[in-house]
Structure formats: C-alpha cells, structure tokens
Design an enzyme around this catalytic site. Sequence first.
Site, PDB file in Angstrom:
ATOM      1  CD  GLU A  85     -15.974  -5.148  22.341  1.00 31.81           C
ATOM      2  OE1 GLU A  85     -14.784  -4.969  21.980  1.00 31.81           O
ATOM      3  OE2 GLU A  85     -16.933  -5.151  21.532  1.00 31.81           O
ATOM      4  CG  HIS A 108      -8.201   3.427  20.865  1.00 31.19           C
ATOM      5  ND1 HIS A 108      -8.663   3.931  19.679  1.00 31.19           N
ATOM      6  CD2 HIS A 108      -8.237   2.070  20.760  1.00 31.19           C
ATOM      7  CE1 HIS A 108      -8.968   2.917  18.872  1.00 31.19           C
ATOM      8  NE2 HIS A 108      -8.724   1.787  19.508  1.00 31.19           N
TER       9      HIS A 108
END
Length: 389
Positions: free
Chosen positions: A123, A193
């Site tokens: 990321e 998540h």
Amino acid sequence: MRKVQRSLYRSLSSKTRNKSLYNYRHVLPTTVTSSIRHHSSTTTEVSTTSSLDPHIKFNTNDTTTTQMNLFTSINSALDIALSTHPTSILFGEDVSFGGVFRCSLDLLSKHGAHRVFNTPLSEQGIAGFAIGYAALSGISIAEIQFADYIFPAIDQIINEAAKYRYRSGNLFSVGGLTFRTPYGAVGHGGLYHSQSPETHFIHTPGLKVVIPSNPVEAKGLLLASIRDPNPVIFFEPKRLYRSSVAQVPVGDYEIELGKGKIEIEGSDVTVIGYGAQIEVLKLACKKAREEEGINCELVNLRTVAPWDEELVMKSVRKTGRVVVSHEAPRVLGFGSEIVARIVEKEFLRLEAPVERVTGYDTPFPMIYEKYYMPDVLKCFEAIKKVAKY
C-alpha cells in the site's frame, strides 16, 4: 501474515462470503432508491418518488437510466473517467482482473494494460506511485483493496499528498489523485476487513473525504472526486456493493463535493449520517414515524471533508433535537466534530442533549459484530430519547 489472510479470504466460496450474519435487527433492504434530476427512481422492491437534487450536474445530454448496484455504478464511473481523460490510470492489487469486489471488471480489455494494471502487495508503494504520477499532471486512480490496509500508506497520504500544494506555495499539486477503498462492516469481516478509518483523513488538512450511500451517489461523487483539483479519499461501503440497487444515469454526471442531501424531511428530530449507515437510519426514521409519530429529518452528508455545515445547522434550527450515527468508534469519531460544531453554533436552539449512536471503542469483533453495530433499534431508541426529553 497479510498474504495468508487475503488468500484465506479469497478461498472462501462466494456463497460463504455473501452469507449475511445479520438477524432482523440488522438487516438492510435489498435495494435503495435515489434522487436524480428529472427522474422518478423506482426498483422492484421499493418505489419512491424522487425529488430534485440540485447538486447533480450532467455532462451529457443523455440522462437515460438503467438499473445498477453500487459496484457496477463505480465500474461505470471508472470506465467514463478512463474514456474521457487520456492521462488517467487505474491500479491496485488485483485490479486488472476486476478486483476483489469486481469494480474494475472488463476495464483492462477496454483500456489496455498500460492504463489498468496490478501492483505489488504494498500500500505504501501504491500511494507513492499514485502521488508521483499525479505530481506530473497525470490522473491517478489508486485502489487500496480494503480500508483496513490503508495504514501502511498513511505517511505517503498525510505527509506527502495532503501537503504537496501547501509546501510548494501553490506551485505544484497532486490534484489528479483519488484513492478508492472499501470500508465498513460486511457481516463476516472481523478485525481486518471491517474498519471505518475515515476520521484519520478527515483530521488532515489538504484532503477531501467522500463516502457515498447508494449507486447514484457512488457514480456521481466518484467522477467528481477524480476531477477535483485536490487529493480525495473515496470510501466505498462494501456492505452495499451488491445489495444497494437504483436507477442510475448511464451517462457522465457529477455530484458536487461538500454538499449533503436531505433524504427525509421532518420537523421533530434531525438525524445525521453518511455512507452505509444511511440505510440503517432510514429504517430507524421510518420506525419512529410509524410507532411513535416522530417525524425525523435525515441528513446524508455524502462528503465528510469538507462537510455541509450549513445544511446541518439549518435542520438543527428547525428541529432542536439531534441524533448522529456512524459505524466508526465513538471516541473522536466524526460524530464528535459534528456535535461540537452544533453546540458552538446552535446551542441555544437545542431542546435536548445530542445523542450519538456509533460503534464501540474496541477492536472490530467477529462473532459479536451484530452487537457492535449501530443498528436500527439502537438508532430508534436514540431518536425516542431525544424526542421525549
């Protein structure tokens, strides 16, 4: 560890991933209807007459609509952006084959591997590349696969992207930069998540933060974000990717950033939210009206940085009673800022203490998710409390 986690997640069958863990208290309608200009939106499950949305701007004469869910409306927005802006590129983990949630499906074949491509599982690398390309006047549309994993990129986003214009004295910018990322609960996401990290970026000057609540907003706000001259974090409510359905214009249109919308007009209690929580609040407002005769005014912020203070304060002056709700934890959640501004500006108009209905200040739980969520009944109880104060 993260590679193992993601591998396990992807290995689940679609039937298992899509299975809802919510009971009646937490269930959402399978569709939403959304207001667009000159169109009365209907679905097979819910039929609602649309009202004028003054913040929609059509960039084409074609205002015909078709039924889309949230992920297909995002796919449509990405397709339009890639078609209309030759320097735009779309990239991220697994983006070229459609992405985990299929938002970039078929875009590789339409626009080529030089414009739609995968990145390594990094990321920080995704963010750094996106900033560099935008600094050279390109249009970067970067996907962070889950908002929970945006934290390795936070130095690049906060210390570079957000400050790029300021540190150069307005000589340079990364205005063509948009980060897309799915956020929030999905029914089975657990710790890694399910998080709602929007406040980290709302707190950062130089960034705009956008969170749609339905397919019409998702397409219009995403196109506006991609074309905005400032870096934008675009949070997508993954719980609604397939469950939220509406009649969406097939052409090119934008919804102005920084402008909220009155979803339901009322005179008794102002209810404020954004993103996936709007559908929960719609049900709570409906329940309050039918069972208690309380007429709520529901404000959908849509953009949370900058947020539509004028719209909120106008509603507060009308009702004098306020409930604010979001999935993120309570302490220093964005609701705290909303409440503080209301107290600063409209304290003498308040008829009751402001109520917040939020997630808890704990790591996001797996088997206890239904207790963690600010569900319909929690919001309904808060509405009753302020109305009867």
